[in-house]
Design an enzyme around this catalytic site. Structure first.
Site, PDB file in Angstrom:
ATOM      1  N   HIS A   1       0.730  -1.050  -0.144  1.00  0.00           N
ATOM      2  CA  HIS A   1      -0.013  -0.005  -0.217  1.00  0.00           C
ATOM      3  C   HIS A   1       0.987   1.303   0.133  1.00  0.00           C
ATOM      4  CE1 HIS A   1       0.686  -1.100   4.234  1.00  0.00           C
ATOM      5  NE2 HIS A   1       0.527  -0.016   4.593  1.00  0.00           N
TER       6      HIS A   1
HETATM    7 ZN   LIG Z   1       0.997   1.210   6.200  1.00  0.00          ZN
END
Ligand SMILES: [Zn+2]
Ligand SMILES: [Zn+2]
Length: 129
Positions: free
Chosen positions: A97
């Protein structure tokens, strides 16, 4: 591989702010600033270096689109954008992410150095009196 415990696999529709075919954007559940967003590939891969070229392009396209969402809702003064890759670098969720962290004038005393602050003693490289 989609570990059942992975918080980034199978996002709820309501959590998806924007998306394309390969990646999606959600707000961080524990934001470090107002409007802190995460850009996440749908496929479960550990980190940035495991992404395909298509996934990298899709991820960066959404990172770019985050700006419009953040600007219209939060009017930040700047951004830090980055990946934590590997436990040694502070990665806690082992599903790739990208953090898009809006910054606001005055939110920390000395912002100079930005992401260099991951190693606090090296953050501001100016020699001080
Ligand atoms: Zn993170
Ligand atoms: Zn996952």
């Amino acid at each position: 591989m989609e570990p059942v415990t992975c918080p980034f696999c199978s996002p709820a529709d309501a959590d998806i702010v924007i998306r394309n075919d390969l990646c999606y954007v959600r707000y961080d559940r524990y934001p470090v600033s107002k409007g802190h967003m995460l850009v996440i590939p749908f496929r479960h891969v550990q980190d940035f270096f495991d992404l395909t070229e298509d996934e990298r392009n899709a991820l960066m396209a959404l990172a770019h689109d985050c700006r419009g969402v953040v600007e219209s809702n939060f009017s930040p003064d700047g951004y830090n954008v980055g990946f934590n890759i590997g436990e040694a670098a502070g990665q806690t969720v082992m599903h790739c992410h990208l953090h898009v962290i809006p910054r606001y004038r005055g939110d920390v005393k000395k912002p100079r150095g930005g992401v260099r602050g991951v190693i606090p003693a090296k953050k501001d490289y100016r020699i001080e009196d």
